[in-house]
Scaffold this motif. Structure first.
Motif, PDB file in Angstrom:
ATOM      1  N   ALA A 436       0.946  -1.300   0.076  1.00 13.57           N
ATOM      2  CA  ALA A 436      -0.054   0.150   0.156  1.00 13.57           C
ATOM      3  C   ALA A 436       0.858   1.331   0.243  1.00 13.57           C
ATOM      4  CB  ALA A 436      -0.867  -0.025   1.443  1.00 13.57           C
ATOM      5  N   ILE A 437       1.851   1.298   0.979  1.00 17.18           N
ATOM      6  CA  ILE A 437       2.721   2.715   0.853  1.00 17.18           C
ATOM      7  C   ILE A 437       3.585   2.682  -0.311  1.00 17.18           C
ATOM      8  CG2 ILE A 437       4.423   3.933   2.310  1.00 17.18           C
ATOM      9  CD1 ILE A 437       3.464   2.255   4.693  1.00 17.18           C
ATOM     10  N   PHE A 438       4.131   1.708  -0.817  1.00 13.82           N
ATOM     11  CA  PHE A 438       4.992   1.674  -2.048  1.00 13.82           C
ATOM     12  C   PHE A 438       4.309   2.222  -3.104  1.00 13.82           C
ATOM     13  CE2 PHE A 438       8.438  -1.362  -0.992  1.00 13.82           C
ATOM     14  CZ  PHE A 438       9.565  -0.448  -1.212  1.00 13.82           C
ATOM     15  N   PHE A 439       2.787   1.669  -3.159  1.00 14.03           N
ATOM     16  CA  PHE A 439       2.112   2.306  -4.403  1.00 14.03           C
ATOM     17  C   PHE A 439       1.544   3.797  -3.870  1.00 14.03           C
ATOM     18  CE2 PHE A 439      -1.963   3.567  -6.193  1.00 14.03           C
ATOM     19  CZ  PHE A 439      -1.749   3.623  -7.468  1.00 14.03           C
ATOM     20  N   VAL A 440       1.402   4.016  -2.816  1.00 20.16           N
ATOM     21  CA  VAL A 440       1.037   5.662  -2.432  1.00 20.16           C
ATOM     22  C   VAL A 440       2.198   6.389  -2.790  1.00 20.16           C
ATOM     23  CG1 VAL A 440       0.174   7.030  -0.654  1.00 20.16           C
ATOM     24  CG2 VAL A 440      -0.992   4.992  -0.755  1.00 20.16           C
ATOM     25  N   SER A 441       3.444   6.023  -2.464  1.00 19.79           N
ATOM     26  CA  SER A 441       4.568   6.822  -2.636  1.00 19.79           C
ATOM     27  C   SER A 441       4.862   7.199  -4.067  1.00 19.79           C
ATOM     28  CB  SER A 441       5.882   6.279  -1.737  1.00 19.79           C
ATOM     29  OG  SER A 441       6.302   5.040  -2.101  1.00 19.79           O
ATOM     30  N   GLY A 442       4.627   6.010  -4.747  1.00 21.39           N
ATOM     31  CA  GLY A 442       4.694   6.023  -6.394  1.00 21.39           C
ATOM     32  C   GLY A 442       3.496   6.792  -6.874  1.00 21.39           C
ATOM     33  N   ALA A 443       2.516   6.364  -6.460  1.00 18.49           N
ATOM     34  CA  ALA A 443       1.266   6.915  -7.655  1.00 18.49           C
ATOM     35  C   ALA A 443       1.040   8.560  -7.308  1.00 18.49           C
ATOM     36  CB  ALA A 443       0.017   6.196  -6.996  1.00 18.49           C
ATOM     37  N   ASP A 444       1.598   8.839  -5.798  1.00 15.52           N
ATOM     38  CA  ASP A 444       1.322  10.558  -5.542  1.00 15.52           C
ATOM     39  C   ASP A 444       2.515  11.142  -6.288  1.00 15.52           C
ATOM     40  OD1 ASP A 444       3.504   9.774  -4.137  1.00 15.52           O
ATOM     41  OD2 ASP A 444       2.712  10.447  -2.333  1.00 15.52           O
ATOM     42  N   ALA A 445       3.636  10.643  -6.705  1.00 16.39           N
ATOM     43  CA  ALA A 445       4.602  11.144  -7.301  1.00 16.39           C
ATOM     44  C   ALA A 445       3.964  11.157  -8.864  1.00 16.39           C
ATOM     45  CB  ALA A 445       5.847  10.691  -7.540  1.00 16.39           C
ATOM     46  N   ALA A 446       3.189  10.259  -9.454  1.00 20.67           N
ATOM     47  CA  ALA A 446       2.727  10.058 -10.876  1.00 20.67           C
ATOM     48  C   ALA A 446       1.608  11.066 -10.946  1.00 20.67           C
ATOM     49  CB  ALA A 446       2.209   8.633 -11.039  1.00 20.67           C
ATOM     50  N   SER A 447       0.760  11.403 -10.011  1.00 23.35           N
ATOM     51  CA  SER A 447      -0.242  12.466 -10.031  1.00 23.35           C
ATOM     52  C   SER A 447       0.276  13.700 -10.202  1.00 23.35           C
ATOM     53  CB  SER A 447      -1.127  12.304  -8.856  1.00 23.35           C
ATOM     54  OG  SER A 447      -1.834  11.253  -8.664  1.00 23.35           O
ATOM     55  N   VAL A 448       1.466  14.077  -9.504  1.00 22.55           N
ATOM     56  CA  VAL A 448       1.988  15.240  -9.571  1.00 22.55           C
ATOM     57  C   VAL A 448       2.753  15.574 -10.881  1.00 22.55           C
ATOM     58  CG1 VAL A 448       4.111  16.818  -8.699  1.00 22.55           C
ATOM     59  CG2 VAL A 448       2.476  15.479  -6.967  1.00 22.55           C
ATOM     60  N   VAL A 449       3.556  14.476 -11.269  1.00 22.61           N
ATOM     61  CA  VAL A 449       3.997  14.507 -12.782  1.00 22.61           C
ATOM     62  C   VAL A 449       2.967  14.895 -13.807  1.00 22.61           C
ATOM     63  CG1 VAL A 449       5.187  13.186 -14.278  1.00 22.61           C
ATOM     64  CG2 VAL A 449       5.972  13.450 -11.927  1.00 22.61           C
ATOM     65  N   MET A 450       1.928  14.061 -13.878  1.00 18.00           N
ATOM     66  CA  MET A 450       0.818  14.189 -14.752  1.00 18.00           C
ATOM     67  C   MET A 450       0.051  15.656 -14.470  1.00 18.00           C
ATOM     68  SD  MET A 450      -1.314  10.688 -15.006  1.00 18.00           S
ATOM     69  CE  MET A 450      -1.343  10.231 -13.113  1.00 18.00           C
ATOM     70  N   GLY A 451       0.226  16.230 -13.461  1.00 18.02           N
ATOM     71  CA  GLY A 451      -0.183  17.846 -13.248  1.00 18.02           C
ATOM     72  C   GLY A 451       0.902  18.520 -13.905  1.00 18.02           C
ATOM     73  N   THR A 452       1.973  18.549 -13.784  1.00 16.77           N
ATOM     74  CA  THR A 452       3.099  18.793 -14.183  1.00 16.77           C
ATOM     75  C   THR A 452       2.818  18.940 -15.806  1.00 16.77           C
ATOM     76  OG1 THR A 452       4.571  18.705 -12.528  1.00 16.77           O
ATOM     77  CG2 THR A 452       5.641  19.177 -14.685  1.00 16.77           C
ATOM     78  N   LEU A 453       2.947  17.749 -16.372  1.00 18.43           N
ATOM     79  CA  LEU A 453       2.916  17.704 -17.800  1.00 18.43           C
ATOM     80  C   LEU A 453       1.589  18.455 -18.501  1.00 18.43           C
ATOM     81  CD1 LEU A 453       3.442  14.005 -18.400  1.00 18.43           C
ATOM     82  CD2 LEU A 453       4.870  16.024 -19.392  1.00 18.43           C
ATOM     83  N   SER A 454       0.396  18.599 -17.664  1.00 25.93           N
ATOM     84  CA  SER A 454      -0.713  19.345 -18.093  1.00 25.93           C
ATOM     85  C   SER A 454      -0.699  20.819 -17.976  1.00 25.93           C
ATOM     86  CB  SER A 454      -2.010  18.522 -17.294  1.00 25.93           C
ATOM     87  OG  SER A 454      -2.128  17.496 -17.370  1.00 25.93           O
ATOM     88  N   GLN A 455       0.024  21.309 -16.943  1.00 26.68           N
ATOM     89  CA  GLN A 455       0.314  22.768 -16.670  1.00 26.68           C
ATOM     90  C   GLN A 455       1.494  23.126 -17.099  1.00 26.68           C
ATOM     91  OE1 GLN A 455      -1.579  22.757 -12.616  1.00 26.68           O
ATOM     92  NE2 GLN A 455      -3.487  23.508 -13.650  1.00 26.68           N
ATOM     93  N   ARG A 456       1.759  22.993 -18.080  1.00 26.53           N
ATOM     94  CA  ARG A 456       3.239  23.743 -18.789  1.00 26.53           C
ATOM     95  C   ARG A 456       4.418  23.502 -17.912  1.00 26.53           C
ATOM     96  NH1 ARG A 456       0.783  26.979 -22.806  1.00 26.53           N
ATOM     97  NH2 ARG A 456      -1.384  27.357 -22.339  1.00 26.53           N
ATOM     98  N   GLY A 457       4.585  22.511 -17.391  1.00 29.03           N
ATOM     99  CA  GLY A 457       5.910  22.411 -16.537  1.00 29.03           C
ATOM    100  C   GLY A 457       6.045  22.796 -15.079  1.00 29.03           C
ATOM    101  N   SER A 458       4.617  23.201 -14.718  1.00 27.47           N
ATOM    102  CA  SER A 458       4.688  23.526 -13.308  1.00 27.47           C
ATOM    103  C   SER A 458       4.905  22.268 -12.436  1.00 27.47           C
ATOM    104  CB  SER A 458       3.330  23.994 -12.943  1.00 27.47           C
ATOM    105  OG  SER A 458       3.260  24.382 -11.594  1.00 27.47           O
TER     106      SER A 458
END
Length: 562
Positions: A436-458
């Motif tokens: 559970a924690i391995f996934f949470v610690s990986g997936a929260d990073a993925a969510s932030v990165v997808m937001g970065t890709l969607s918002q011009r590199g923020s």
């Protein structure tokens, strides 16, 4: 002999602006976000309304791609290993991923923990027992007899082939490219920005760049969803093993997905330092405790014997494993590759946009040589130990007559091994917590990165954007599991491969762009200029004074126009 020094003020690289390190207002790129979001919603609706047709399509497309394009994945993955190691040992290895005088942002221990947890923690928990055991009982077609001493060697070598140099080299290529482009060149933290030296700034910020970022978004979404699916299957199996639930079905899987999705969204909006770093450090300690326990309580001497043997077998068979294809094994080899090697290469490639951007974000200030050493060698060494302990214990137990392999699917085999050891009730819960924690610690990073890709590199995208992509990851994971039917893992494997295929082409071109960027790096220009000036000074000194002269550094003479 005096000589002019290079123009330091012109050649010094500027530090990346604060806008790329966080602290600016995120602006949504509605072309990248809107296109990807619309296709994702359509995919989810297709899976909900017509699961059967989606399953048939994915199976047919997978079969075609493995037969016709599988060779490309095999060549590209090994090519990334050669490329990353070449950069580290070449003259480019001294180039820093930032300004010339920058120090690393994170301590080395935390840097490795965050990188490792985001990179493949969930996969090690799922396949640490399952993969060596599978290759021991059912070796790759046309290799060695099952359940033999040779099968032990093949099982360990094949597992290390899939989990050491290749995946981390794939991550390193993208992470290094983004870190260099962002922190050395001052560009936005986007995959498309890395292509600036290859296609020009206008195209990188135009339709071509947006297409690259859309492909990166899709790869990240499906790679994260695949990990969520694997984690869900393993947590479900652990709950069964602990006696918490009886029969299982889609409702249980969806409920686990919902809970995990809520957890990683909450962690993602809390920020890297407070969320990801904290969870990563906890997980590394818990994973180390689990490995030490299995090592001490399990077949200790067998594991110790297995460690050097596994490394030797991996190095011995490297060429053969890297060249496996349907050309020699036919349909059986193609089926095996699609389930193992090609699936792994596709999974790693689908994770590269998010893992690459994440490790780029935490690697500012390190040199290319330090980056490659940390990203490839340290996690690879940990993987060797992990598979020797977990996989070696499973093989030893299977070899003594306890049929762990047929105790259930891949997700159940870890718990079957733990049941043969003391304190199984405690270790079963520990594994579920780790997953559970391995996934949470990986997936929260993925969510932030997808937001970065969607918002011009923020690097600090808006919270609603992070929440949207977190929810989308959960929805796609549910569809993957449902499409697979009774063999839920097959749905994960099929759709991950399909989503990553276009991005594999992007990665090959990315290597070309990075090489072109590095050749024009100010440090390389200064070195070339310095060598040129020194050579000219020596030639001039030899002509004027023979072999008896010295070089001195002094102020340049000023010349006034007459």
């Amino acid at each position: 002999m005096n000589g002019k020094a290079p123009d330091q003020a012109r050649d010094n690289i500027p530090r990346a602006p604060d806008a790329f390190a966080g602290g600016h207002v995120a602006r949504t790129d509605f072309v990248v976000f809107g296109t990807t979001a619309a296709i994702t919603v359509a995919f989810v609706m297709w899976g909900v309304l017509s699961t059967g047709s989606l399953a048939r399509m994915s199976n047919a497309a997978l079969s075609w791609l493995v037969t016709n394009v599988g060779w490309g994945f095999v060549l590209a993955a090994s090519g990334f290993v050669v490329f990353a190691l070449w950069l580290a040992f070449s003259r480019y290895g001294a180039i820093p991923l930032g300004g010339d005088d920058e120090e690393p942002e994170f301590r080395t221990v935390s840097w490795i923990a965050m990188m490792f947890s985001a990179g493949m923690g969930i996969g090690l928990m799922f396949f640490g027992v399952a993969e060596p055991l599978a290759h021991f009982v059912e070796p790759p077609p046309g290799t060695v007899p099952p359940l033999s001493d040779q099968a032990i060697e093949t099982a360990m070598a094949t597992s290390l082939f899939h989990w050491t140099l290749h995946p981390w080299s794939i991550y390193a290529v993208v992470g290094m490219s983004i870190a260099y482009s962002t922190f050395r060149r001052g560009r936005r933290q986007l995959i498309s920005a890395v292509f600036t030296p290859l296609i020009g700034r206008r195209r990188a910020e135009g339709p071509v760049g947006r297409l690259i970022d859309i492909l990166a978004l899709f790869a990240t979404l499906f790679g994260s969803a695949a990990s969520l699916g694997l984690g869900t299957l393993q947590i479900q199996s652990g709950m069964q093993s602990a006696g918490w639930i009886g029969g299982v079905g889609n409702a249980v899987l969806v409920l686990i997905i919902v809970v995990l999705t809520i957890c990683f969204i909450f962690s993602a909006v809390s920020g890297i330092a407070r969320g990801i770093q904290w969870l990563s450090n906890i997980n590394m300690v818990l994973a180390a405790l689990l490995a030490v326990f299995v090592f001490v309580a399990g077949p200790t001497v067998f594991v110790l014997d297995l460690l050097p043997m596994s490394i030797g077998d991996y190095l011995r068979d490297f060429g053969e494993m890297a060249s496996r294809s349907g050309a020699t094994g036919g349909a059986a080899m193609n089926d095996w590759l699609s389930s193992w090697t090609i699936f792994y290469w596709a999974w790693w490639i689908s994770w590269t946009p998010f893992v690459g951007m994440f490790i780029a974000r935490i690697s500012r200030g390190r040199t290319i040589r330090q980056f490659v050493s940390g990203v490839i060698l340290v996690p690879s060494a940990v993987s060797v130990v992990w598979f020797a302990v977990l996989g070696g214990s499973a093989i030893h137990i299977q070899d003594t007559g306890i049929d762990v392999f047929r105790s259930g699917g891949e997700e159940a085999q870890t718990f079957a091994v733990l049941e043969t050891l003391p304190l199984s009730a405690i270790t079963t819960v520990l594994v579920m917590v780790l997953v559970a924690i391995f996934f949470v610690s990986g997936a929260d990073a993925a969510s932030v990165v997808m937001g970065t890709l969607s918002q011009r590199g923020s690097i600090e995208p808006m919270r609603w954007m992070v929440v949207f992509w977190g929810a989308a990851t959960g929805a796609v994971a549910a569809i993957m599991l449902i499409v697979g039917g009774e063999d839920a893992l097959s749905g994960i494997q099929n759709l991950t491969f399909l989503a990553s295929a276009p991005f594999a082409v992007v990665m090959v071109l990315l290597c070309v762009a990075l090489t072109k960027d590095l050749r024009d790096d100010p440090m390389m220009r200064r070195g070339e200029k310095g060598a040129q000036v020194l050579e000219q000074a020596v030639i001039a000194g030899t002509r004027r004074h023979g072999g008896d002269f010295q070089l001195e550094v002094g102020p340049a003479e000023r010349r006034e126009d007459v």
